[in-house]
Scaffold this motif. Structure first.
Motif, PDB file in Angstrom:
ATOM      1  N   ASN A 177       5.581  53.616  34.394  1.00 25.35           N
ATOM      2  CA  ASN A 177       5.703  52.190  34.076  1.00 25.35           C
ATOM      3  C   ASN A 177       4.808  51.322  34.935  1.00 25.35           C
ATOM      4  N   SER A 178       4.567  51.733  36.175  1.00 24.73           N
ATOM      5  CA  SER A 178       3.647  50.970  37.024  1.00 24.73           C
ATOM      6  C   SER A 178       2.261  50.944  36.391  1.00 24.73           C
ATOM      7  N   LEU A 179       1.786  52.106  35.935  1.00 25.61           N
ATOM      8  CA  LEU A 179       0.467  52.167  35.286  1.00 25.61           C
ATOM      9  C   LEU A 179       0.470  51.388  33.972  1.00 25.61           C
ATOM     10  N   LEU A 180       1.581  51.467  33.222  1.00 28.39           N
ATOM     11  CA  LEU A 180       1.673  50.717  31.960  1.00 28.39           C
ATOM     12  C   LEU A 180       1.520  49.221  32.222  1.00 28.39           C
ATOM     13  N   TYR A 181       2.192  48.718  33.248  1.00 25.17           N
ATOM     14  CA  TYR A 181       2.122  47.294  33.541  1.00 25.17           C
ATOM     15  C   TYR A 181       0.753  46.906  34.096  1.00 25.17           C
ATOM     16  N   VAL A 182       0.125  47.787  34.868  1.00 24.34           N
ATOM     17  CA  VAL A 182      -1.248  47.523  35.327  1.00 24.34           C
ATOM     18  C   VAL A 182      -2.196  47.498  34.129  1.00 24.34           C
ATOM     19  N   ALA A 183      -1.986  48.400  33.172  1.00 24.53           N
ATOM     20  CA  ALA A 183      -2.829  48.433  31.974  1.00 24.53           C
ATOM     21  C   ALA A 183      -2.732  47.128  31.195  1.00 24.53           C
ATOM     22  N   ALA A 184      -1.552  46.498  31.214  1.00 25.45           N
ATOM     23  CA  ALA A 184      -1.344  45.270  30.443  1.00 25.45           C
ATOM     24  C   ALA A 184      -2.222  44.114  30.909  1.00 25.45           C
ATOM     25  N   VAL A 185      -2.819  44.229  32.095  1.00 25.09           N
ATOM     26  CA  VAL A 185      -3.694  43.170  32.599  1.00 25.09           C
ATOM     27  C   VAL A 185      -4.967  43.080  31.763  1.00 25.09           C
ATOM     28  N   THR A 186      -5.473  44.238  31.313  1.00 24.56           N
ATOM     29  CA  THR A 186      -6.792  44.253  30.675  1.00 24.56           C
ATOM     30  C   THR A 186      -6.823  44.886  29.287  1.00 24.56           C
ATOM     31  N   THR A 187      -5.675  45.148  28.695  1.00 25.96           N
ATOM     32  CA  THR A 187      -5.698  45.632  27.316  1.00 25.96           C
ATOM     33  C   THR A 187      -4.558  44.992  26.536  1.00 25.96           C
ATOM     34  N   THR A 188      -4.530  45.227  25.236  1.00 28.24           N
ATOM     35  CA  THR A 188      -3.550  44.572  24.373  1.00 28.24           C
ATOM     36  C   THR A 188      -2.258  45.372  24.298  1.00 28.24           C
ATOM     37  N   ALA A 189      -1.199  44.685  23.896  1.00 22.65           N
ATOM     38  CA  ALA A 189       0.079  45.359  23.702  1.00 22.65           C
ATOM     39  C   ALA A 189      -0.022  46.403  22.597  1.00 22.65           C
ATOM     40  N   PRO A 236     -10.664  48.866  31.033  1.00 23.09           N
ATOM     41  CA  PRO A 236      -9.937  49.597  32.078  1.00 23.09           C
ATOM     42  C   PRO A 236      -8.474  49.844  31.706  1.00 23.09           C
ATOM     43  N   GLY A 237      -7.851  48.866  31.035  1.00 19.50           N
ATOM     44  CA  GLY A 237      -6.453  49.013  30.679  1.00 19.50           C
ATOM     45  C   GLY A 237      -6.187  50.185  29.756  1.00 19.50           C
ATOM     46  N   ASP A 238      -7.111  50.453  28.825  1.00 18.79           N
ATOM     47  CA  ASP A 238      -6.940  51.584  27.920  1.00 18.79           C
ATOM     48  C   ASP A 238      -6.975  52.900  28.698  1.00 18.79           C
ATOM     49  N   LEU A 239      -7.916  53.004  29.639  1.00 14.75           N
ATOM     50  CA  LEU A 239      -8.025  54.225  30.438  1.00 14.75           C
ATOM     51  C   LEU A 239      -6.827  54.382  31.368  1.00 14.75           C
ATOM     52  N   ILE A 240      -6.337  53.270  31.923  1.00 17.35           N
ATOM     53  CA  ILE A 240      -5.143  53.322  32.774  1.00 17.35           C
ATOM     54  C   ILE A 240      -3.939  53.764  31.950  1.00 17.35           C
ATOM     55  N   MET A 241      -3.873  53.312  30.694  1.00 13.11           N
ATOM     56  CA  MET A 241      -2.759  53.712  29.826  1.00 13.11           C
ATOM     57  C   MET A 241      -2.834  55.193  29.489  1.00 13.11           C
ATOM     58  N   VAL A 242      -4.033  55.735  29.336  1.00 17.57           N
ATOM     59  CA  VAL A 242      -4.189  57.183  29.144  1.00 17.57           C
ATOM     60  C   VAL A 242      -3.663  57.917  30.376  1.00 17.57           C
ATOM     61  N   ALA A 243      -3.972  57.389  31.567  1.00 16.28           N
ATOM     62  CA  ALA A 243      -3.449  57.990  32.797  1.00 16.28           C
ATOM     63  C   ALA A 243      -1.927  57.920  32.832  1.00 16.28           C
ATOM     64  N   ALA A 244      -1.351  56.833  32.301  1.00 17.09           N
ATOM     65  CA  ALA A 244       0.106  56.689  32.278  1.00 17.09           C
ATOM     66  C   ALA A 244       0.750  57.759  31.402  1.00 17.09           C
ATOM     67  N   VAL A 245       0.222  57.977  30.203  1.00 14.50           N
ATOM     68  CA  VAL A 245       0.835  58.976  29.326  1.00 14.50           C
ATOM     69  C   VAL A 245       0.585  60.387  29.853  1.00 14.50           C
ATOM     70  N   PHE A 246      -0.551  60.587  30.522  1.00  8.67           N
ATOM     71  CA  PHE A 246      -0.787  61.876  31.183  1.00  8.67           C
ATOM     72  C   PHE A 246       0.271  62.108  32.255  1.00  8.67           C
ATOM     73  N   SER A 247       0.589  61.049  33.018  1.00  6.41           N
ATOM     74  CA  SER A 247       1.609  61.149  34.062  1.00  6.41           C
ATOM     75  C   SER A 247       2.959  61.512  33.460  1.00  6.41           C
ATOM     76  N   TRP A 248       3.312  60.864  32.333  1.00  8.12           N
ATOM     77  CA  TRP A 248       4.597  61.190  31.707  1.00  8.12           C
ATOM     78  C   TRP A 248       4.594  62.609  31.141  1.00  8.12           C
ATOM     79  N   GLY A 249       3.471  63.038  30.576  1.00 11.49           N
ATOM     80  CA  GLY A 249       3.383  64.403  30.078  1.00 11.49           C
ATOM     81  C   GLY A 249       3.565  65.416  31.201  1.00 11.49           C
ATOM     82  N   LEU A 250       2.955  65.123  32.358  1.00 13.28           N
ATOM     83  CA  LEU A 250       3.093  66.016  33.504  1.00 13.28           C
ATOM     84  C   LEU A 250       4.542  66.058  33.978  1.00 13.28           C
ATOM     85  N   PHE A 251       5.191  64.900  34.028  1.00 12.53           N
ATOM     86  CA  PHE A 251       6.605  64.849  34.380  1.00 12.53           C
ATOM     87  C   PHE A 251       7.432  65.713  33.432  1.00 12.53           C
ATOM     88  N   SER A 252       7.170  65.597  32.131  1.00 13.23           N
ATOM     89  CA  SER A 252       7.967  66.318  31.141  1.00 13.23           C
ATOM     90  C   SER A 252       7.840  67.822  31.299  1.00 13.23           C
TER      91      SER A 252
END
Length: 312
Positions: A90-102, A162-178
């Protein structure tokens, strides 16, 4: 109450919850995008979980105390899991929201099952059928279409948002957690596990939040306009979405419930259009269709992907 009414009411609650869950997750992206100028992303992530903890701990503490020995024995694993889920995602998701769309956030977020499947293949050695591999490839093409905004030169020239790439990192993080959750299973009841993960994840975020507060953003002013989004983050995409999701999974199973995840980007596009004035581009449609087809092929064919607990 008759026996016929009870199952009907149970089914109605199940499917109502399955519609509300992606709606709350979509709202997470839309509200984050709408308030990121007034609440710094790390403040958003930290206070969201503090509020959730304040609500959950009175109910969770007896279970935590009963299972304290198990928590101590698996503390290392639980900290790692909390770092990738509550801490990073969620931290990465919220950082992504600075520079990309919902809309972009929700589309990329919808590919979490793909990342889970891909990482399960890489880390756990899960066998992937050819049709599942095709699904993964199509979904990745869909992500690239969204990130590139339909222009290949964006990728070749490294000009992606940058926000799109940060969001990719966020879903990668969740995939790794899973995947790690499956490999390092912790024998705790679901509610106790959730509460402990939120507690540990909040502690992981704390030093980053303090550094941001002291040296970068300076925090935010607590007003009605900033308190309401934080309450939304904690209650709706956090606690209520989790409760609805788990009730549905227990009622109809994870495979049937997972289909409703695909509603998240649909709801996000509608909400973002209404409240943020975002418009859909052709690349959203093309990328969204590739992601949808890829998800269907990867998650509905052959062996199901590992189950994951959603905390968005």
């Amino acid at each position: 109450m008759s026996a016929e009414i009870r199952p009907a009411r149970s089914a109605a609650l199940t499917y109502a919850g399955l519609v509300l869950t992606p709606l709350f997750w979509a709202g997470n992206a839309v509200v984050a995008r709408g308030t990121v100028d007034s609440i710094p992303p790390l403040s958003m992530a930290f206070w969201r979980w503090v509020i959730a903890l304040a609500i959950l701990l009175p109910f969770a503490m007896p279970g935590i105390l009963r299972n304290l020995r198990v928590i101590r024995e698996h503390l290392g694993s639980m900290v790692v899991l909390a770092t990738f889920s509550v801490g990073a995602f969620n931290s990465l998701l919220y950082v992504a929201a600075v520079t990309t769309t919902a809309t972009n956030i929700a589309l990329i977020n919808a590919t979490i099952p793909i990342f889970v499947s891909l990482l399960a293949w890489i880390i756990l050695g899960d066998r992937t059928r050819p049709i599942q591999a095709l699904g993964i490839a199509l979904a990745i093409l869909g992500i690239l279409a969204v990130v590139a905004r339909g222009d290949i030169s964006v990728l070749t020239g490294l000009q992606a948002q940058p926000g799109d790439l940060i969001m990719v990192a966020a879903v990668f993080s969740w995939g790794l957690f899973s995947v790690l959750l499956r490999r390092q299973a912790v024998p705790l009841p679901g509610f106790t596990f959730l509460s402990t993960q939120i507690l540990l994840g909040t502690l992981v975020i704390l030093p980053f939040y303090l550094a941001d507060l002291l040296f970068f953003s300076g925090g935010f002013e607590l007003t009605r306009e900033t308190a309401m989004p934080l309450a939304y983050f904690a209650i709706f995409p956090g606690i209520l979405a989790y409760a609805c999701w788990n009730y549905a999974v227990h009622s109809i199973g994870p495979s049937r419930a997972a289909i409703f995840i695909y509603l998240t980007p649909v709801f996000a596009a509608i909400l973002a259009s209404i409240f943020l004035g975002e418009s859909l581009g052709q690349f959203h449609i093309i990328g969204g269709m590739l992601i949808l087809v890829g998800l269907v092929l990867a998650t509905r064919a052959g062996r199901p992907i590992p189950e994951y607990r959603k905390l968005s």
